[in-house]
Design an enzyme around this catalytic site. Structure first.
Site, PDB file in Angstrom:
ATOM      1  N   SER A   7       0.837  -1.199   0.000  1.00 21.09           N
ATOM      2  CA  SER A   7       0.000   0.000   0.000  1.00 21.09           C
ATOM      3  C   SER A   7       0.869   1.246   0.000  1.00 21.09           C
ATOM      4  O   SER A   7       1.619   1.499   0.951  1.00 21.09           O
ATOM      5  CB  SER A   7      -0.902   0.018   1.230  1.00 21.09           C
ATOM      6  OG  SER A   7      -1.405   1.325   1.405  1.00 21.09           O
ATOM      7  N   ASP A  34      -4.879   3.514  -1.885  1.00 24.11           N
ATOM      8  CA  ASP A  34      -5.955   3.799  -0.930  1.00 24.11           C
ATOM      9  C   ASP A  34      -6.501   5.201  -1.106  1.00 24.11           C
ATOM     10  O   ASP A  34      -5.810   6.184  -0.832  1.00 24.11           O
ATOM     11  CB  ASP A  34      -5.415   3.655   0.499  1.00 24.11           C
ATOM     12  CG  ASP A  34      -5.141   2.216   0.860  1.00 24.11           C
ATOM     13  OD1 ASP A  34      -6.098   1.413   0.829  1.00 24.11           O
ATOM     14  OD2 ASP A  34      -3.984   1.887   1.168  1.00 24.11           O
ATOM     15  N   MET A  36      -9.222   7.955   0.097  1.00 22.07           N
ATOM     16  CA  MET A  36     -10.071   8.300   1.248  1.00 22.07           C
ATOM     17  C   MET A  36     -10.670   9.688   1.055  1.00 22.07           C
ATOM     18  O   MET A  36      -9.978  10.601   0.609  1.00 22.07           O
ATOM     19  CB  MET A  36      -9.242   8.294   2.531  1.00 22.07           C
ATOM     20  CG  MET A  36      -8.525   6.985   2.782  1.00 22.07           C
ATOM     21  SD  MET A  36      -7.536   7.074   4.272  1.00 22.07           S
ATOM     22  CE  MET A  36      -6.726   5.476   4.225  1.00 22.07           C
ATOM     23  N   HIS A  65      -8.420   0.895  -3.877  1.00 21.04           N
ATOM     24  CA  HIS A  65      -9.328   0.646  -2.749  1.00 21.04           C
ATOM     25  C   HIS A  65     -10.030   1.953  -2.417  1.00 21.04           C
ATOM     26  O   HIS A  65      -9.424   2.857  -1.839  1.00 21.04           O
ATOM     27  CB  HIS A  65      -8.479   0.125  -1.572  1.00 21.04           C
ATOM     28  CG  HIS A  65      -9.237  -0.096  -0.303  1.00 21.04           C
ATOM     29  ND1 HIS A  65      -8.596  -0.357   0.892  1.00 21.04           N
ATOM     30  CD2 HIS A  65     -10.566  -0.119  -0.030  1.00 21.04           C
ATOM     31  CE1 HIS A  65      -9.516  -0.518   1.840  1.00 21.04           C
ATOM     32  NE2 HIS A  65     -10.706  -0.369   1.316  1.00 21.04           N
ATOM     33  N   ASP A 174      -6.337  -6.582   4.469  1.00 16.72           N
ATOM     34  CA  ASP A 174      -5.772  -5.234   4.460  1.00 16.72           C
ATOM     35  C   ASP A 174      -5.804  -4.641   5.867  1.00 16.72           C
ATOM     36  O   ASP A 174      -6.881  -4.465   6.446  1.00 16.72           O
ATOM     37  CB  ASP A 174      -6.602  -4.379   3.485  1.00 16.72           C
ATOM     38  CG  ASP A 174      -6.036  -2.975   3.281  1.00 16.72           C
ATOM     39  OD1 ASP A 174      -4.954  -2.672   3.830  1.00 16.72           O
ATOM     40  OD2 ASP A 174      -6.689  -2.186   2.567  1.00 16.72           O
TER      41      ASP A 174
HETATM   42  C1  DX5 Z   1      -6.270   1.440   5.668  1.00 15.08           C
HETATM   43  C2  DX5 Z   1      -5.839   1.113   4.251  1.00 15.08           C
HETATM   44  C3  DX5 Z   1      -4.690   0.190   4.179  1.00 15.08           C
HETATM   45  C4  DX5 Z   1      -3.429   0.723   4.838  1.00 15.08           C
HETATM   46  C5  DX5 Z   1      -2.722  -0.443   5.413  1.00 15.08           C
HETATM   47  O1  DX5 Z   1      -7.478   2.096   5.666  1.00 15.08           O
HETATM   48  O2  DX5 Z   1      -6.895   0.518   3.529  1.00 15.08           O
HETATM   49  O3  DX5 Z   1      -4.425  -0.234   2.848  1.00 15.08           O
HETATM   50  O4  DX5 Z   1      -2.587   1.390   3.947  1.00 15.08           O
HETATM   51  O5  DX5 Z   1      -1.660   0.024   6.144  1.00 15.08           O
HETATM   52  P1  DX5 Z   1      -0.864  -0.900   7.155  1.00 15.08           P
HETATM   53  O6  DX5 Z   1      -0.340  -2.066   6.367  1.00 15.08           O
HETATM   54  O7  DX5 Z   1       0.177   0.005   7.675  1.00 15.08           O
HETATM   55  O8  DX5 Z   1      -1.845  -1.353   8.205  1.00 15.08           O
HETATM   56 ZN    ZN Z   2      -6.406  -0.460   1.496  1.00 14.71          ZN
END
Ligand code: DX5
Ligand code: ZN
Length: 216
Positions: A7, A34, A36, A65, A174
């Protein structure tokens, strides 16, 4: 061997081109991106212009995502930005079936993500339409959180559902995935591992990706 999808949320955005180059040279299979919106999740990350730039750096799969409300408004734009796969959240979709058909009609692989409190059984009537299910092993919105142990049970339950129906649906995990827990996650039935901080905060990200790839 699991599919490894680092990610880029945890990467150094000032050195994004180098980070992409590192992933290209590594055993990473997919780029996990990712998005958001500050509404569905309490954080804002990056969006279309950044993904278009990342797309130019790689031939690897771009796995987007979406942690956003009304994802149907943006599916086409993410396709144009270069997404190969699009994941929408169960909790953000009133008309999930329609949203999945839309993603497929845009010639992308379609996936549904489940928050930690959302049971896998709720996918019973849509599972056969999905290319992948993303089980969130942390609450979405931030990297660097701790893996929620109950996820193992959800993976096993979903694996059973997929097996009983003779489907090929992938299971992606994830949040809080690391070289410490990767083997148990794969053993429980996961096909795709997303890892952010564990990869990008390690001293040798390529070696960490190699360890994740060979964890099984
Ligand atoms: C969280 C994201 C993940 C995040 C994971 O909302 O969807 O993809 O980047 O990060 P780590 O591996 O650090 O938990
Ligand atoms: Zn993610």
């Amino acid at each position: 061997m699991p599919i490894i999808a680092p990610s880029l949320l945890a990467s150094n955005f000032l050195r994004l081109e180098d980070e992409c180059k590192m992933l290209n040279e590594s055993q990473a299979d997919w780029f996990h991106l990712d998005v958001m919106d500050g509404r569905f999740v309490p954080n804002i990350s990056f969006g279309l212009p950044v993904i278009s730039q990342i797309r130019k750096t790689t031939k690897k799969v771009c796995d987007v995502h979406l942690m956003i409300e009304e994802p149907e408004k943006y599916a086409e734009a993410f396709k144009k930005a270069g997404a190969d796969r699009l994941t929408v959240h169960y909790e953000a979709c009133t008309h999930l079936h329609r949203n999945i058909q839309q993603i497929k009609s845009l010639d992308m692989k379609a996936a549904v993500a489940l928050n930690p409190a959302t049971p896998v059984d709720l996918l019973s009537d849509i599972l056969h339409d999905l290319d992948m299910v993303l089980i969130m092993s942390v609450n979405p919105g931030f990297g660097g959180q701790e893996f929620i142990p109950h996820t193992f049970q959800k993976i096993r339950n979903l694996r059973r559902m997929i097996h009983e129906r003779g489907l090929q649906t992938l299971i992606q995990i994830d949040g809080g995935v690391s070289t410490e827990n990767a083997a148990s996650i794969v053993k429980a039935g996961a096909d795709v591992l997303v890892a952010g901080s564990n990869v990008f905060q390690s001293n040798d990200p390529k070696a960490t990706i190699h360890t994740l790839k060979n964890c099984y």
